[in-house]
Design an enzyme around this catalytic site. Structure first.
Site, PDB file in Angstrom:
ATOM      1  CG  ASP A 222       0.677   5.179  -3.514  1.00  0.00           C
ATOM      2  OD1 ASP A 222       0.984   4.724  -4.633  1.00  0.00           O
ATOM      3  OD2 ASP A 222       1.390   5.979  -2.898  1.00  0.00           O
TER       4      ASP A 222
ATOM      5  CG  HIS B  64       4.424   4.992  -5.950  1.00  0.00           C
ATOM      6  ND1 HIS B  64       3.569   5.598  -5.055  1.00  0.00           N
ATOM      7  CD2 HIS B  64       5.469   5.832  -6.097  1.00  0.00           C
ATOM      8  CE1 HIS B  64       4.082   6.760  -4.680  1.00  0.00           C
ATOM      9  NE2 HIS B  64       5.234   6.929  -5.287  1.00  0.00           N
TER      10      HIS B  64
ATOM     11  CB  SER C 270       6.626   9.297  -3.475  1.00  0.00           C
ATOM     12  OG  SER C 270       5.639   9.643  -4.410  1.00  0.00           O
TER      13      SER C 270
END
Length: 426
Positions: free
Chosen positions: A170, A201, A352
């Site tokens: 990520d 994120h 996600s």
């Protein structure tokens, strides 16, 4: 978005002093956005078998005679075909070295790919491709703790993911957030834009998986005692937006590291086009019974890659209107509180974060049954399969039933769990 006063109050309670400081001080990524469109990945045989990733695996391996010879071949190819040699990386899991080459103006990557594929010195070649993370911004909704739906406190009396290693591919993770301090075993940077940095994120996904439990602040991760490898393969283009981009090259480097680190779960909360190099690395992972968790991209006709790749555990959030991956699983994906860079928390929505929850749940299951097969694991997560029902549509995961199925005893929500108890064995 109009913020209601109750939402703001809850956010401040979660964030403590972080409400007064809402920006991370991490530097903005300077990666060459758009440059990847003119690049190709050229694979050459064969990486020496003694090379493997270790703690120093943050750049190219030290030079060996064989590696020097392959670099020489790469330079020759670049010169002969009018390309610029940009970078290279060993892929010992595939017995290859991967080189990035940039096409000259006027040459398309399709033309270069077709031409290089005919050269006997080249094992394979493909265009560089881009991927994107699947979070949906930074929305504030009513507080609906995921822990309530999955009875985390009760599950953690039985299993916490201890000694199970999860590789998160990520953007960067802020390991200084109070809920993540001491929770990340390793951080590694595979993006050629400087040092490892904290980004939104990656930090949000990490918190959902391994946030500290019982520390008096924030949230509890689904698998708070799991070992998390925070592998930065994506870069955030703006400090105010969680959107991040990854390339097939950065992801391939991170996958190679994850394979050599013997992680048992790969979390891929991202999507993009099918990519042959990444497929080959995923095949190695799946052959080793590694659980690869992918987030379903509702905007993609096939659900997006890697979620649509055979063997990958595809996860969609509970609000998905339609699913093109028939065996995808649903997990909570709306109003999920999680960590952000700095001493901050917020609410997030999207597949996600559903995928992150499932990666944590898989760690809980794997602690109880380390040798569980991929088929048994999928069955334990699919409530309808566990109950002997025909799955007409993707089912919401019942975490209590999944843990009961592998532990042989009920910990929570026993009316459902008792009906599905069956301990998987090889």
């Amino acid at each position: 978005m109009i913020r209601s006063w109750p939402s703001v109050i809850v956010l401040c309670v979660l964030g403590l002093s972080g409400c007064a400081s809402v920006r991370s001080t991490a530097p903005v990524a300077r990666y060459e956005t758009g440059a990847e469109q003119s690049q190709v990945l050229v694979m050459l045989r064969v990486a020496p078998p003694h090379l493997r990733a270790a703690d120093g695996y943050v750049g190219n391996y030290a030079a060996t005679p064989d590696e020097t010879a392959r670099k020489h071949v790469a330079r020759q190819l670049a010169h002969e075909y009018g390309l610029q040699l940009v970078s290279g990386w060993p892929m010992p899991a595939l017995g290859l070295d991967c080189f990035v080459m940039r096409a000259a103006p006027g040459l398309s990557t399709q033309q270069i790919t077709q031409t290089l594929s005919q050269d006997s010195r080249v094992e394979s070649v493909e265009p560089m491709q881009l991927f994107h993370v699947l979070g949906k911004g930074d929305p504030l909704y009513r507080l609906q703790p995921t822990a309530t739906q999955w009875h985390l406190a009760e599950l953690h009396a039985t299993t916490t993911g201890r000694n199970v290693t999860i590789a998160e591919l990520d953007s960067g993770v802020d390991t200084s957030n109070p809920d993540l301090t001491g929770q990340v075993t390793q951080t590694r940077n595979f993006v050629d834009d400087g040092v490892y940095r904290a980004e939104m994120h990656g930090t949000e996904v990490a918190g959902i998986i391994v946030a500290r439990e019982g520390n008096g602040v924030g949230i509890a991760g689904v698998a708070p005692d799991a070992r998390l490898l925070a592998l930065r393969a994506c870069w955030q283009s703006s400090p105010d937006n969680a959107a991040a981009t990854c390339s097939s090259f950065t992801l391939a480097k991170a996958l190679q590291y994850a394979l050599d680190s013997r992680a048992k779960i790969f979390n891929l909360s991202l999507a993009g086009p099918h990519d042959r190099l990444l497929e080959r690395l995923l095949d190695i992972a799946l052959s080793r019974d590694i659980t690869v968790v992918g987030a379903v991209d509702e905007a993609a006709t096939d659900g997006g890659f890697p979620a649509s790749y055979p063997g990958v555990l595809a996860v969609a959030d509970e609000r998905a209107q339609s699913l093109v991956i028939s065996d995808a699983l649903r997990a909570p994906g709306e109003d999920i509180p999680t960590t952000q860079p700095g001493a901050r928390w917020n609410f997030v929505t999207g597949s996600s974060f559903s995928a992150a929850e499932v990666s944590g749940l898989v760690a809980l299951v794997r602690q109880l049954s380390p040798d569980i097969t991929p088929a048994q694991l999928r069955d334990s997560l699919n409530a309808k399969t566990a109950l002997g029902l025909v799955a007409m549509r993707p089912a919401m995961i019942d975490a209590c039933a999944a843990v009961a199925r592998v532990s042989g005893s009920c910990t929570c929500n026993c009316a459902t769990a008792n009906a599905s108890i069956s301990v998987p064995r090889r």
